[in-house]
Design a protein around this motif. Sequence first.
Motif, PDB file in Angstrom:
ATOM      1  N   ALA A 274       0.818  -1.214   0.000  1.00  0.00           N
ATOM      2  CA  ALA A 274       0.000   0.000   0.000  1.00  0.00           C
ATOM      3  C   ALA A 274       0.851   1.262   0.000  1.00  0.00           C
ATOM      4  CB  ALA A 274      -0.945  -0.008   1.204  1.00  0.00           C
ATOM      5  N   ASP A 275       2.105   1.138   0.435  1.00  0.00           N
ATOM      6  CA  ASP A 275       3.006   2.292   0.474  1.00  0.00           C
ATOM      7  C   ASP A 275       3.728   2.531  -0.845  1.00  0.00           C
ATOM      8  OD1 ASP A 275       2.448   2.814   3.138  1.00  0.00           O
ATOM      9  OD2 ASP A 275       4.057   1.525   3.872  1.00  0.00           O
ATOM     10  N   ALA A 276       3.567   1.617  -1.798  1.00  0.00           N
ATOM     11  CA  ALA A 276       4.481   1.580  -2.944  1.00  0.00           C
ATOM     12  C   ALA A 276       3.959   2.310  -4.173  1.00  0.00           C
ATOM     13  CB  ALA A 276       4.799   0.128  -3.295  1.00  0.00           C
ATOM     14  N   SER A 277       3.377   3.476  -3.994  1.00  0.00           N
ATOM     15  CA  SER A 277       2.962   4.255  -5.158  1.00  0.00           C
ATOM     16  C   SER A 277       4.182   4.944  -5.777  1.00  0.00           C
ATOM     17  CB  SER A 277       1.941   5.320  -4.739  1.00  0.00           C
ATOM     18  OG  SER A 277       2.563   6.297  -3.923  1.00  0.00           O
ATOM     19  N   PRO A 278       4.127   5.276  -7.064  1.00  0.00           N
ATOM     20  CA  PRO A 278       5.244   6.016  -7.670  1.00  0.00           C
ATOM     21  C   PRO A 278       5.502   7.345  -6.969  1.00  0.00           C
ATOM     22  CG  PRO A 278       3.801   5.128  -9.370  1.00  0.00           C
ATOM     23  CD  PRO A 278       3.106   4.890  -8.060  1.00  0.00           C
ATOM     24  N   GLN A 279       4.435   7.994  -6.471  1.00  0.00           N
ATOM     25  CA  GLN A 279       4.616   9.260  -5.766  1.00  0.00           C
ATOM     26  C   GLN A 279       5.395   9.066  -4.472  1.00  0.00           C
ATOM     27  OE1 GLN A 279       1.652   8.020  -6.789  1.00  0.00           O
ATOM     28  NE2 GLN A 279       1.310   9.315  -8.604  1.00  0.00           N
ATOM     29  N   GLN A 280       5.034   8.025  -3.709  1.00  0.00           N
ATOM     30  CA  GLN A 280       5.754   7.742  -2.467  1.00  0.00           C
ATOM     31  C   GLN A 280       7.195   7.351  -2.773  1.00  0.00           C
ATOM     32  OE1 GLN A 280       4.554   7.875   0.916  1.00  0.00           O
ATOM     33  NE2 GLN A 280       6.755   7.703   1.295  1.00  0.00           N
ATOM     34  N   ALA A 281       7.376   6.537  -3.818  1.00  0.00           N
ATOM     35  CA  ALA A 281       8.725   6.102  -4.185  1.00  0.00           C
ATOM     36  C   ALA A 281       9.596   7.297  -4.572  1.00  0.00           C
ATOM     37  CB  ALA A 281       8.662   5.095  -5.329  1.00  0.00           C
ATOM     38  N   LEU A 282       9.030   8.258  -5.298  1.00  0.00           N
ATOM     39  CA  LEU A 282       9.791   9.440  -5.691  1.00  0.00           C
ATOM     40  C   LEU A 282      10.161  10.270  -4.466  1.00  0.00           C
ATOM     41  CD1 LEU A 282      10.871  10.974  -8.173  1.00  0.00           C
ATOM     42  CD2 LEU A 282       8.719  12.251  -8.199  1.00  0.00           C
TER      43      LEU A 282
END
Length: 434
Positions: free
Chosen positions: A343-351
């Motif tokens: 659930a934490d692994a969105s591209p926005q969070q990753a960036l």
Amino acid sequence: MRVAIVGAGVAGLVAARRLAQLGHGVRVLEAADAPGGMIRPARLAGLQIDIGAEAFAVRGGAVAELVVELGLTAELVEPRALGSWGYQDGEAYAQPKGGLFGLPPGPDAAGLEAAVGPEGVAAVAHEATLDPHIGADAANLADLVRARYGERILHRLVAPVTRGVYSLDPELMRVDALLPGVLEQLRKHGSLGAVVRDRRAAAWPGALVRSVRGGMHRFVAALVADCERLGVAFEYGARLRHLDELPEHDSAIVTVPPSDDFPYLGGARAGEGVLSEVVALLLDAPALDAHPRGTGLLVAPSASGADPVRAKALTHVTAKWPWLDEATGAGRHIVRLSYANPADASPQQALADASALLGTPLDAEQLVDQARQLWHMPPPPARLGAAQTRAKLQDAVADLPPNIRCIGTWIAGTGLASVVPQANQVAQELQNVD
């Protein structure tokens, strides 16, 4: 002899190849739509990269030998020796030199004070003076490190490794899983620092891992091609619920762990697996040309609980592998982040995480492309209780008919260095089954 193999990961491919070399008819059944298991490519702006395992441990030499047999000798590559970093609560620090799984070799280790401060250096110096029996009855790795070094070494150096590499907190990890025989060596050498120095001196020369130019998926492709050349048949999308669903065969090799969906070992189960989401980002970021965090970072647990970083590890892939750096082009970089919670692994969070971990402002305009892969990994063999579970599995496997064998990470141990020799051995042993 006709042999059916369940699973087209590396274990199944290696066994299929060896059996075909021995003159047997082999059919491989794979539930997914492609071979390779935990080795799989992804595409970023037309460039293929590994989205799963990106390297293999050199120990034992079996994987490198197979790479040579497959004609990829000239393609073997080693990572750049840039070192790795740790990160905790907004602070990045280079991991000390000469350590082993986060354990420092001594108080004079290069970079130790910068990583753990004077208090940590004093703890490492003090460890060498302790009675070697202190910590010898540790129930888990955390208890051992805490008894020998204290909390700072545990959380800043060791926990990032176990969390990032093994997906386990030190409290859940068996002592002998990280360092087999360490308690006996501790009594022999008198300190953990001395054990680390001894093991580093005896380690395989050169880099501890290698890969294949172009990515480990090329290794899988070469394995599949050699299997097909030898007459191995492949069937994808084949999901079994019972062994009696196998095509007509004289022997069978099963590479997947027993589960509720495929309960071929009766009541035996492999235990709770691990979810891990990998997010790969292709960035137009010349500021990363300086490789500010070496080959990447392992994230320590937050002491405050307030750190917004959610990744457990980041690999600066183009810093680690020169061939990929060349292929990506000037000013462009690939980073891979892994997450325990998908659930934490969105591209926005990753960036956002990449910006914080690399200490370099990155925004959405610099994101050229991204790829994601959710992995359902087998239960970590290093987890507390896993040895007992594995013993039960081995007992259940021993009760199978002699013409049915089991291989793979779930029973052989972690990594290709464990899987490849076992697959070859079991394939050879089937020769002697009546």
